[in-house]
Design a protein around this motif. Sequence first.
Motif, PDB file in Angstrom:
ATOM      1  N   GLU A   1       0.834  -1.200   0.000  1.00 12.04           N
ATOM      2  CA  GLU A   1       0.000   0.000   0.000  1.00 12.04           C
ATOM      3  C   GLU A   1       0.874   1.257   0.000  1.00 12.04           C
ATOM      4  O   GLU A   1       0.647   2.198  -0.768  1.00 12.04           O
ATOM      5  CB  GLU A   1      -0.937   0.000   1.212  1.00 12.04           C
ATOM      6  N   ARG A   2       1.923   1.271   0.821  1.00 10.84           N
ATOM      7  CA  ARG A   2       2.854   2.405   0.856  1.00 10.84           C
ATOM      8  C   ARG A   2       3.546   2.557  -0.490  1.00 10.84           C
ATOM      9  O   ARG A   2       3.656   3.646  -1.041  1.00 10.84           O
ATOM     10  CB  ARG A   2       3.888   2.201   1.962  1.00 10.84           C
ATOM     11  N   ASP A   3       4.041   1.436  -1.036  1.00  7.97           N
ATOM     12  CA  ASP A   3       4.764   1.464  -2.307  1.00  7.97           C
ATOM     13  C   ASP A   3       3.886   1.959  -3.448  1.00  7.97           C
ATOM     14  O   ASP A   3       4.340   2.740  -4.290  1.00  7.97           O
ATOM     15  CB  ASP A   3       5.319   0.078  -2.631  1.00  7.97           C
ATOM     16  N   ASP A   4       2.626   1.528  -3.487  1.00 10.20           N
ATOM     17  CA  ASP A   4       1.702   1.970  -4.541  1.00 10.20           C
ATOM     18  C   ASP A   4       1.442   3.472  -4.464  1.00 10.20           C
ATOM     19  O   ASP A   4       1.461   4.175  -5.477  1.00 10.20           O
ATOM     20  CB  ASP A   4       0.368   1.217  -4.458  1.00 10.20           C
ATOM     21  N   HIS A   5       1.205   3.976  -3.261  1.00 12.24           N
ATOM     22  CA  HIS A   5       0.962   5.414  -3.097  1.00 12.24           C
ATOM     23  C   HIS A   5       2.226   6.224  -3.398  1.00 12.24           C
ATOM     24  O   HIS A   5       2.150   7.286  -4.009  1.00 12.24           O
ATOM     25  CB  HIS A   5       0.450   5.717  -1.686  1.00 12.24           C
ATOM     26  N   PHE A   6       3.386   5.715  -2.988  1.00 12.28           N
ATOM     27  CA  PHE A   6       4.630   6.423  -3.270  1.00 12.28           C
ATOM     28  C   PHE A   6       4.876   6.486  -4.777  1.00 12.28           C
ATOM     29  O   PHE A   6       5.263   7.529  -5.313  1.00 12.28           O
ATOM     30  CB  PHE A   6       5.821   5.763  -2.574  1.00 12.28           C
ATOM     31  N   ALA A   7       4.633   5.385  -5.485  1.00 11.87           N
ATOM     32  CA  ALA A   7       4.820   5.355  -6.939  1.00 11.87           C
ATOM     33  C   ALA A   7       3.913   6.363  -7.636  1.00 11.87           C
ATOM     34  O   ALA A   7       4.339   7.052  -8.575  1.00 11.87           O
ATOM     35  CB  ALA A   7       4.576   3.941  -7.476  1.00 11.87           C
ATOM     36  N   GLU A   8       2.688   6.479  -7.177  1.00 12.81           N
ATOM     37  CA  GLU A   8       1.755   7.456  -7.756  1.00 12.81           C
ATOM     38  C   GLU A   8       2.264   8.880  -7.511  1.00 12.81           C
ATOM     39  O   GLU A   8       2.262   9.720  -8.413  1.00 12.81           O
ATOM     40  CB  GLU A   8       0.357   7.273  -7.158  1.00 12.81           C
ATOM     41  N   GLN A   9       2.712   9.150  -6.299  1.00 10.03           N
ATOM     42  CA  GLN A   9       3.267  10.462  -5.976  1.00 10.03           C
ATOM     43  C   GLN A   9       4.493  10.752  -6.838  1.00 10.03           C
ATOM     44  O   GLN A   9       4.655  11.843  -7.363  1.00 10.03           O
ATOM     45  CB  GLN A   9       3.649  10.517  -4.494  1.00 10.03           C
ATOM     46  N   ALA A  10       5.357   9.760  -7.013  1.00  8.06           N
ATOM     47  CA  ALA A  10       6.579   9.938  -7.796  1.00  8.06           C
ATOM     48  C   ALA A  10       6.271  10.186  -9.271  1.00  8.06           C
ATOM     49  O   ALA A  10       7.034  10.878  -9.952  1.00  8.06           O
ATOM     50  CB  ALA A  10       7.481   8.722  -7.628  1.00  8.06           C
ATOM     51  N   ARG A  11       5.174   9.646  -9.761  1.00  8.80           N
ATOM     52  CA  ARG A  11       4.777   9.918 -11.151  1.00  8.80           C
ATOM     53  C   ARG A  11       4.429  11.396 -11.334  1.00  8.80           C
ATOM     54  O   ARG A  11       4.728  11.996 -12.362  1.00  8.80           O
ATOM     55  CB  ARG A  11       3.592   9.046 -11.559  1.00  8.80           C
ATOM     56  N   HIS A  12       3.794  11.964 -10.333  1.00  7.49           N
ATOM     57  CA  HIS A  12       3.405  13.376 -10.396  1.00  7.49           C
ATOM     58  C   HIS A  12       4.563  14.311 -10.048  1.00  7.49           C
ATOM     59  O   HIS A  12       4.631  15.429 -10.557  1.00  7.49           O
ATOM     60  CB  HIS A  12       2.230  13.654  -9.453  1.00  7.49           C
ATOM     61  N   TYR A  13       5.440  13.860  -9.150  1.00  5.37           N
ATOM     62  CA  TYR A  13       6.562  14.677  -8.669  1.00  5.37           C
ATOM     63  C   TYR A  13       7.831  13.827  -8.706  1.00  5.37           C
ATOM     64  O   TYR A  13       8.206  13.209  -7.693  1.00  5.37           O
ATOM     65  CB  TYR A  13       6.300  15.176  -7.241  1.00  5.37           C
ATOM     66  N   PRO A  14       8.503  13.741  -9.866  1.00  9.42           N
ATOM     67  CA  PRO A  14       9.658  12.848 -10.030  1.00  9.42           C
ATOM     68  C   PRO A  14      10.782  13.068  -9.012  1.00  9.42           C
ATOM     69  O   PRO A  14      11.559  12.153  -8.743  1.00  9.42           O
ATOM     70  CB  PRO A  14      10.143  13.144 -11.451  1.00  9.42           C
ATOM     71  N   GLY A  15      10.858  14.243  -8.424  1.00 13.13           N
ATOM     72  CA  GLY A  15      11.882  14.486  -7.410  1.00 13.13           C
ATOM     73  C   GLY A  15      11.788  13.548  -6.218  1.00 13.13           C
ATOM     74  O   GLY A  15      12.806  13.221  -5.600  1.00 13.13           O
ATOM     75  N   PHE A  16      10.590  13.091  -5.892  1.00 10.52           N
ATOM     76  CA  PHE A  16      10.432  12.140  -4.780  1.00 10.52           C
ATOM     77  C   PHE A  16      11.162  10.840  -5.089  1.00 10.52           C
ATOM     78  O   PHE A  16      11.849  10.289  -4.231  1.00 10.52           O
ATOM     79  CB  PHE A  16       8.947  11.840  -4.510  1.00 10.52           C
ATOM     80  N   ALA A  17      11.006  10.326  -6.283  1.00 10.22           N
ATOM     81  CA  ALA A  17      11.666   9.075  -6.672  1.00 10.22           C
ATOM     82  C   ALA A  17      13.178   9.262  -6.692  1.00 10.22           C
ATOM     83  O   ALA A  17      13.931   8.391  -6.232  1.00 10.22           O
ATOM     84  CB  ALA A  17      11.157   8.597  -8.023  1.00 10.22           C
ATOM     85  N   ALA A  18      13.644  10.398  -7.218  1.00 10.57           N
ATOM     86  CA  ALA A  18      15.078  10.662  -7.272  1.00 10.57           C
ATOM     87  C   ALA A  18      15.658  10.726  -5.857  1.00 10.57           C
ATOM     88  O   ALA A  18      16.726  10.158  -5.587  1.00 10.57           O
ATOM     89  CB  ALA A  18      15.345  11.963  -8.027  1.00 10.57           C
ATOM     90  N   TYR A  19      14.954  11.405  -4.960  1.00  8.54           N
ATOM     91  CA  TYR A  19      15.426  11.504  -3.580  1.00  8.54           C
ATOM     92  C   TYR A  19      15.470  10.124  -2.928  1.00  8.54           C
ATOM     93  O   TYR A  19      16.440   9.777  -2.255  1.00  8.54           O
ATOM     94  CB  TYR A  19      14.536  12.448  -2.771  1.00  8.54           C
ATOM     95  N   GLN A  20      14.458   9.297  -3.137  1.00 10.27           N
ATOM     96  CA  GLN A  20      14.424   7.960  -2.527  1.00 10.27           C
ATOM     97  C   GLN A  20      15.585   7.104  -3.024  1.00 10.27           C
ATOM     98  O   GLN A  20      16.177   6.344  -2.265  1.00 10.27           O
ATOM     99  CB  GLN A  20      13.091   7.262  -2.815  1.00 10.27           C
ATOM    100  N   ARG A  21      15.935   7.244  -4.301  1.00  6.28           N
ATOM    101  CA  ARG A  21      17.056   6.466  -4.846  1.00  6.28           C
ATOM    102  C   ARG A  21      18.383   6.859  -4.199  1.00  6.28           C
ATOM    103  O   ARG A  21      19.311   6.045  -4.154  1.00  6.28           O
ATOM    104  CB  ARG A  21      17.173   6.657  -6.359  1.00  6.28           C
ATOM    105  N   ASN A  22      18.476   8.084  -3.697  1.00  2.81           N
ATOM    106  CA  ASN A  22      19.737   8.587  -3.153  1.00  2.81           C
ATOM    107  C   ASN A  22      19.790   8.628  -1.630  1.00  2.81           C
ATOM    108  O   ASN A  22      20.688   9.253  -1.074  1.00  2.81           O
ATOM    109  CB  ASN A  22      20.000   9.994  -3.715  1.00  2.81           C
ATOM    110  N   THR A  23      18.844   7.982  -0.987  1.00  2.09           N
ATOM    111  CA  THR A  23      18.844   7.973   0.474  1.00  2.09           C
ATOM    112  C   THR A  23      18.627   6.552   0.976  1.00  2.09           C
ATOM    113  O   THR A  23      18.000   5.738   0.299  1.00  2.09           O
ATOM    114  CB  THR A  23      17.776   8.931   1.054  1.00  2.09           C
TER     115      THR A  23
END
Length: 59
Positions: free
Chosen positions: A23-45
């Motif tokens: 559930e967390r992963d699905d919501h995070f993926a949706e957020q990252a689609r709208h705001y790619p910076g979230f995905a980039a930050y997660q990859r680097n932390t």
Amino acid sequence: MPDIGVPDPKVLNVHATDLHGKERDDHFAEQARHYPGFAAYQRNTQPTIPVIALTPTDA
């Protein structure tokens, strides 16, 4: 998690729920689609970025 008020422009009372697993992963993926910076930050932390769901309440 606590109940909080969100001003928008009036106060909207909500209950906060910390999401986990798929559930967390699905919501995070949706957020990252709208705001790619979230995905980039997660990859680097190292820690997993928490995802909090806000559900409106009657209060």
